[in-house]
Enzyme design. Sequence first.
Site, PDB file in Angstrom:
ATOM      1  N   TYR A 145       6.687  -8.955 -49.561  1.00 33.93           N
ATOM      2  CA  TYR A 145       5.556  -8.025 -49.537  1.00 33.93           C
ATOM      3  C   TYR A 145       6.027  -6.576 -49.695  1.00 33.93           C
ATOM      4  CZ  TYR A 145       2.824 -11.966 -47.521  1.00 33.93           C
ATOM      5  OH  TYR A 145       2.204 -13.160 -47.278  1.00 33.93           O
ATOM      6  N   LYS A 197      14.849 -19.694 -47.832  1.00 36.33           N
ATOM      7  CA  LYS A 197      14.841 -20.684 -48.908  1.00 36.33           C
ATOM      8  C   LYS A 197      16.015 -20.292 -49.792  1.00 36.33           C
ATOM      9  CE  LYS A 197      13.107 -24.110 -51.277  1.00 36.33           C
ATOM     10  NZ  LYS A 197      13.181 -25.507 -50.833  1.00 36.33           N
ATOM     11  N   ASP A 230      10.692 -25.210 -46.259  1.00 35.92           N
ATOM     12  CA  ASP A 230       9.902 -26.435 -46.439  1.00 35.92           C
ATOM     13  C   ASP A 230      10.191 -27.424 -45.304  1.00 35.92           C
ATOM     14  OD1 ASP A 230      12.417 -26.388 -47.593  1.00 35.92           O
ATOM     15  OD2 ASP A 230      11.836 -27.332 -49.480  1.00 35.92           O
ATOM     16  N   ASP A 254       4.482 -15.536 -42.547  1.00 38.36           N
ATOM     17  CA  ASP A 254       3.021 -15.440 -42.638  1.00 38.36           C
ATOM     18  C   ASP A 254       2.438 -16.852 -42.746  1.00 38.36           C
ATOM     19  OD1 ASP A 254       0.502 -14.379 -42.916  1.00 38.36           O
ATOM     20  OD2 ASP A 254       0.783 -13.615 -44.944  1.00 38.36           O
ATOM     21  N   ASP A 258       0.289 -19.207 -39.655  1.00 39.33           N
ATOM     22  CA  ASP A 258      -1.031 -19.859 -39.802  1.00 39.33           C
ATOM     23  C   ASP A 258      -0.917 -21.341 -39.472  1.00 39.33           C
ATOM     24  OD1 ASP A 258      -2.302 -17.514 -40.687  1.00 39.33           O
ATOM     25  OD2 ASP A 258      -3.442 -18.594 -42.221  1.00 39.33           O
TER      26      ASP A 258
END
Length: 376
Positions: A145, A197, A230, A254, A258
């Site tokens: 971001y 990752k 993942d 982020d 959630d």
Amino acid sequence: MTSTAPHDGRTFRIATIPGDGVGREVVDAGRAVLDEVARRSGFSLRWEELPWGSEYFGETGRMMPADGLEVLKGFDAIYFGAVGWPGVPDHVSLWGLRLAICQGFDQWANVRPVRFHPGVTSPLRKADSTELDWVVVRENSEGEYAGLGGRNLSAREGGEVAVQTSLFTEVGCERIIRFAFDLARSRDRKSLVSVTKSNAQQYGMVLWDEVFRRVAADYPDVETESVLVDAMAARFVLRPETLSVVVASNLNADILSDLGSALAGSLGLAASANLNPERRFPSMFEPVHGSAPDIAGQGIANPIGAVASGALMLDHLGEPEAAEMVRSAIDTVTASGTLTRDLGGTATTAEVTAALVAALDTASRRADREEIPATS
Ligand code: NAI
Ligand code: MG
């Protein structure tokens, strides 16, 4: 300037930005609960509401005034609802307000606890509010971001290109990783998992991994692990009891937070603190969820995420007992079955808010009783 110096009579100046949609409803609820705990704890919150957001954009063409950050600078903290409304592109509303504040005030640490509450059914079969509780620490200033990139070649009909660059700096990685280690060290379970990752993203995320290994040497008492994002998504579901603190880049954390709040029962539960740990600028406290246009204006939004974010704000302002009272009131209310629709209940935002205020009363009377020494 220290943004959180207590004033005479412990009055804190709080800027509220309710923003859009359910943001306004849950911020109102949060203010009612926080005012009550302040009254009972002997401090006061001086609120100033700023009408910034998508409606303001409609009137002025800006999400906040050009001197918005100057206005906010003088406050002890910012209490935020959510931004985003149909009619204003999401990237315009997010960058124009929330990200402008997070980046403008270098709120580089985003703390997002995943808490399970009594009386709330989780989609996890083995969930239990006594065993599961972890914190997602999100790098909040760079990574995916960073806002770097561009679009070009739109004249080639159907052939436009876009580049979106992730930014990883050694300084940025190190400060968030150290922050997460310090948090892990303060918890009963001293464990920290770093999530990247780096098999696929071989520059930025490999730098992150290297910094993680280097900083880990300073924290021999904290158990560490590096996991790919993942695999971590699966681990949230399959082995959540192994988690204490999880640190990840802006986008990955982020998404994971959630997932965490959905596992705890609803997106409406999750709290979040955007911290400028050096306290050069005010920090900002907001529920994890967005403006929920699908339920906005109906009075049914779950206020718990916003209220729990208020508790994080009280921690930051140096009022940890009041913060604990708020958290305990939340558990009392969920355990009693006063739940909004997202949790399978029928209560309205106002009913849950009233129950939280009443639960503070019980909590403080219980505390008073415990302070009275036995005389006979
Ligand atoms: P959302 O979080 O607003 O809603 C996702 C789902 O969760 C919806 O079904 C909604 O009804 C439910 N939900 C959210 N908060 C709830 C609450 N307090 N009580 C009960 N149910 C709740 O995410 P969505 O729909 O992707 O985005 C809507 C708008 O919010 C967009 O404009 C988006 O850009 C913005 N947004 C803003 C954020 C912020 O200001 N920090 C964060 C996430 C999204
Ligand atoms: Mg989010």
